[in-house]
Design an enzyme around this catalytic site. Structure first.
Site, PDB file in Angstrom:
ATOM      1  N   HIS A 243       0.779  -1.248   0.000  1.00 32.33           N
ATOM      2  CA  HIS A 243       0.000   0.000   0.000  1.00 32.33           C
ATOM      3  C   HIS A 243       0.813   1.302   0.000  1.00 32.33           C
ATOM      4  CE1 HIS A 243      -4.448  -0.976   0.566  1.00 32.33           C
ATOM      5  NE2 HIS A 243      -3.851  -2.099   0.223  1.00 32.33           N
TER       6      HIS A 243
ATOM      7  N   ASP B   7      -4.489   6.853   2.251  1.00 33.97           N
ATOM      8  CA  ASP B   7      -4.932   5.552   1.792  1.00 33.97           C
ATOM      9  C   ASP B   7      -6.398   5.412   2.206  1.00 33.97           C
ATOM     10  OD1 ASP B   7      -5.409   2.630   1.766  1.00 33.97           O
ATOM     11  OD2 ASP B   7      -3.278   2.540   1.320  1.00 33.97           O
TER      12      ASP B   7
ATOM     13  N   ALA C 167      13.485  -8.860  -5.801  1.00 31.84           N
ATOM     14  CA  ALA C 167      13.858  -8.624  -7.200  1.00 31.84           C
ATOM     15  C   ALA C 167      13.353  -7.251  -7.640  1.00 31.84           C
ATOM     16  CB  ALA C 167      13.204  -9.692  -8.080  1.00 31.84           C
TER      17      ALA C 167
ATOM     18  N   HIS D 100       0.649 -14.455  -7.210  1.00 30.49           N
ATOM     19  CA  HIS D 100      -0.510 -14.482  -6.310  1.00 30.49           C
ATOM     20  C   HIS D 100      -1.607 -13.536  -6.816  1.00 30.49           C
ATOM     21  CE1 HIS D 100       1.445 -10.780  -5.355  1.00 30.49           C
ATOM     22  NE2 HIS D 100       0.648 -10.478  -4.359  1.00 30.49           N
TER      23      HIS D 100
ATOM     24  N   ASP E  46      -7.597  -9.065  -2.431  1.00 37.59           N
ATOM     25  CA  ASP E  46      -8.125  -8.826  -3.784  1.00 37.59           C
ATOM     26  C   ASP E  46      -7.596  -9.826  -4.815  1.00 37.59           C
ATOM     27  OD1 ASP E  46      -5.484  -8.055  -3.900  1.00 37.59           O
ATOM     28  OD2 ASP E  46      -5.866  -6.118  -4.834  1.00 37.59           O
TER      29      ASP E  46
HETATM   30  N1  UDP Z   1       7.947  -6.500  -5.494  1.00 33.26           N
HETATM   31  C1  UDP Z   1       9.234  -6.259  -5.933  1.00 33.26           C
HETATM   32  N2  UDP Z   1      10.169  -7.238  -5.749  1.00 33.26           N
HETATM   33  C2  UDP Z   1       9.886  -8.426  -5.187  1.00 33.26           C
HETATM   34  C3  UDP Z   1       8.559  -8.676  -4.755  1.00 33.26           C
HETATM   35  C4  UDP Z   1       7.604  -7.691  -4.930  1.00 33.26           C
HETATM   36  O1  UDP Z   1       9.538  -5.187  -6.466  1.00 33.26           O
HETATM   37  O2  UDP Z   1      10.800  -9.240  -5.073  1.00 33.26           O
HETATM   38  C5  UDP Z   1       6.940  -5.447  -5.677  1.00 33.26           C
HETATM   39  C6  UDP Z   1       6.131  -5.707  -6.933  1.00 33.26           C
HETATM   40  O3  UDP Z   1       6.816  -5.208  -8.062  1.00 33.26           O
HETATM   41  C7  UDP Z   1       4.825  -4.989  -6.635  1.00 33.26           C
HETATM   42  C8  UDP Z   1       4.731  -5.056  -5.107  1.00 33.26           C
HETATM   43  O4  UDP Z   1       6.009  -5.460  -4.631  1.00 33.26           O
HETATM   44  O5  UDP Z   1       4.895  -3.646  -7.067  1.00 33.26           O
HETATM   45  C9  UDP Z   1       3.721  -6.086  -4.643  1.00 33.26           C
HETATM   46  O6  UDP Z   1       2.471  -5.540  -4.831  1.00 33.26           O
HETATM   47  P1  UDP Z   1       1.198  -6.396  -5.182  1.00 33.26           P
HETATM   48  O7  UDP Z   1       0.026  -5.464  -5.247  1.00 33.26           O
HETATM   49  O8  UDP Z   1       1.420  -7.172  -6.389  1.00 33.26           O
HETATM   50  O9  UDP Z   1       1.077  -7.453  -4.011  1.00 33.26           O
HETATM   51  P2  UDP Z   1       0.982  -7.364  -2.413  1.00 33.26           P
HETATM   52  O10 UDP Z   1       2.350  -7.342  -1.901  1.00 33.26           O
HETATM   53  O11 UDP Z   1       0.196  -6.129  -2.051  1.00 33.26           O
HETATM   54  O12 UDP Z   1       0.242  -8.615  -2.070  1.00 33.26           O
END
Ligand code: UDP
Length: 471
Positions: free
Chosen positions: A23, A123, A352, A369, A393
């Site tokens: 977020h 938010d 990454a 996911h 979501d």
């Molecule tokens: N992310 C990243 N490197 C990683 C894992 C996640 O940069 O190794 C970033 C990804 O690019 C995305 C965010 O973390 O922008 C994860 O957001 P998302 O809404 O997909 O999932 P959440 O973490 O909220 O479940």
């Protein structure tokens, strides 16, 4: 806080983050974008210190001079011992303490800057901001991080419960033609007829009764959001159904679609301060085009251990080169000897540079996911997905990916098994169906690129937002 007459030169926007999951990233990006566009306005960004540390070590934005970040208390009492296996505990302690912690931090920023706060940009999950803004006599502009179709699910929670209860109460457990009520489509909600009850976030299905503080907070959110001056969407209007957009616009005072705040098209080079320390990009440079499976389940979701093992076994058996973003605490669940045996086939990193990874031509499939940001990073990278939605979501996003956009496949049976995963890899990387997904994803990306251009709604809505928060 007493309010003086605010002129544009005096405007001071307090940005209140919800410090969980992904977020804070898009909110920080939005705040920075607004700050660059309005050098005369001051922005104070409030977030817990833990989340700020993570945010600023991974974010790729340059902080403008007129934005300052502040740490707020996280509500966790000194010496508190968390109950193992209850990730919601930290979140609920935060929610309880939020009005006081953010109030104190805002007072500090006002005293430091000598400018009263003129607007709360928060938010949307920061439900307490509604009352805070009322008490401060300032605008409340909530930012909705997930997809607009998820907002529809939240604002129709009452109708969803009623319809579900009616469907369950037909004397037969609600089963009709072999289908359980949970598999029924959400025809009753404008624009959601492709979604099913089972796709809804738990917090929506649980609603207000006997539910967690987090579910109750989200329920309250659905009631107070119509009081906001405007809602800002982390999305492009052009990729959303007109039915949903028109419906949302009829429910709220204003809706601004400002585009995806975590995406820049094309992705800018990684700044030196956030370089690819784990060497993902050079590793990808050595792989064949469209050959690699990238695996990541975002920042919060956890795949059950047995599925995790099945996924690892499938990767090894497939011989497909893989890049896996895997938090260190999960490594111990990997099958014995997996790391050694696959050291040439794959690369495992704790973090990454994902949007850059997905934009790399070597990546052929993303095992995901279905987090909202991840899905759109995949679309922009033109990478089809193998979906294993886990929470929040994820299920709604997964339904869009598979059933509406046709750019991915849900893993067989909804959970990872070795055979199911092998089939999904084969399908996306080598079959005609995978090729069609790639074509569709290209078309969808074109819509996004056009929407991000100067003639898109985002450019116009961003200007209107700038005016709204500068006053
Ligand atoms: N992310 C990243 N490197 C990683 C894992 C996640 O940069 O190794 C970033 C990804 O690019 C995305 C965010 O973390 O922008 C994860 O957001 P998302 O809404 O997909 O999932 P959440 O973490 O909220 O479940």
């Amino acid at each position: 806080m007493s309010m003086t007459q605010i002129t544009p030169d005096h405007a001071h926007v307090a940005v209140l983050a919800f410090p969980f999951g992904c977020h804070p990233w898009p909110l920080l990006n939005l705040a920075c974008k607004l700050a660059w566009a309005t050098p005369h306005v001051r922005f104070s960004f409030f977030n817990t210190s833990k989340s700020n540390q993570r945010l600023f070590s991974t974010s790729q934005v340059d902080l403008p001079d007129n934005l300052k970040a502040y740490d707020v208390a996280d509500g966790v009492p000194n010496g508190h011992v968390f109950t193992p296996g209850n990730p919601i505990e930290e979140l609920e302690l935060f929610i309880k303490a939020a009005p006081e912690s953010f109030g104190k931090a805002m007072d500090m920023a006002v005293a430091e800057l000598g400018r009263n706060i003129s607007c709360l940009l928060t938010d949307a999950f920061m439900v307490c901001a509604c009352e805070m803004a009322q008490n401060m006599h300032v605008k409340w502009v909530p930012f909705w991080v997930p997809a607009p179709y998820c907002l529809s699910a939240h604002i129709y929670t009452d109708i969803i419960h009623k319809t579900y209860a009616n469907a369950c109460g037909n004397g037969n457990g609600g089963v009709v033609g072999g289908l359980k009520p949970i598999d029924n489509t959400l025809d009753v909600i404008p624009g959601l007829s492709t979604m099913r009850f089972c796709d809804l976030p738990d917090e929506v299905l649980q609603g207000d009764s006997n539910s967690s503080l987090f579910s109750q907070t989200l329920y309250r959110m659905s009631k107070v959001l119509p009081q906001a001056s405007a809602i800002v969407m982390n999305s492009f209007q052009e990729i959303n159904s007109n039915i949903i957009t028109n419906d949302l616009k009829s429910k709220f005072q204003d809706v601004f679609y400002v585009g995806f705040l975590t995406l820049t098209l094309p992705p800018p080079p990684l700044p030196p301060s956030h370089s690819d320390t784990t060497g993902c990009l050079p590793w990808l440079d050595k792989q064949k085009p469209t050959s690699v499976a990238y695996i990541s389940f975002g920042t919060v979701a956890a795949v059950p251990p047995n599925e995790f093992v099945a996924l690892a076994e499938a990767l090894e058996a497939s011989g497909v080169p893989f890049l896996w973003s895997l938090r260190d605490n999960f490594k111990q669940i990997l099958p014995n000897g997996f790391l050694q045996r696959t050291s040439l086939q794959g690369k495992i990193v704790p973090w990454a540079p994902q949007s850059h990874v997905l934009a790399h031509s070597a990546v052929g499939v993303y095992v995901t996911h279905c987090g909202y940001n991840s899905v759109f990073e995949s679309i922009v990278g033109e990478v089809p997905m193998i979906c294993r939605p886990i929470l929040g979501d994820n299920m709604m996003n997964g339904r869009m990916v598979e059933a509406v956009w046709g750019i991915g496949v849900r893993v067989e049976g909804g959970v990872f098994t070795k055979n199911g995963m092998l089939k999904s890899l084969e399908l996306v990387l080598r079959h005609e169906q995978g090729r069609r997904m790639r074509e569709k994803i290209k078309e969808l990306k074109e819509v996004v690129v056009k929407a991000a251009g100067s003639n898109g709604f985002a450019s116009k809505d961003f200007k209107t937002l700038v005016e709204a928060i500068s006053k």
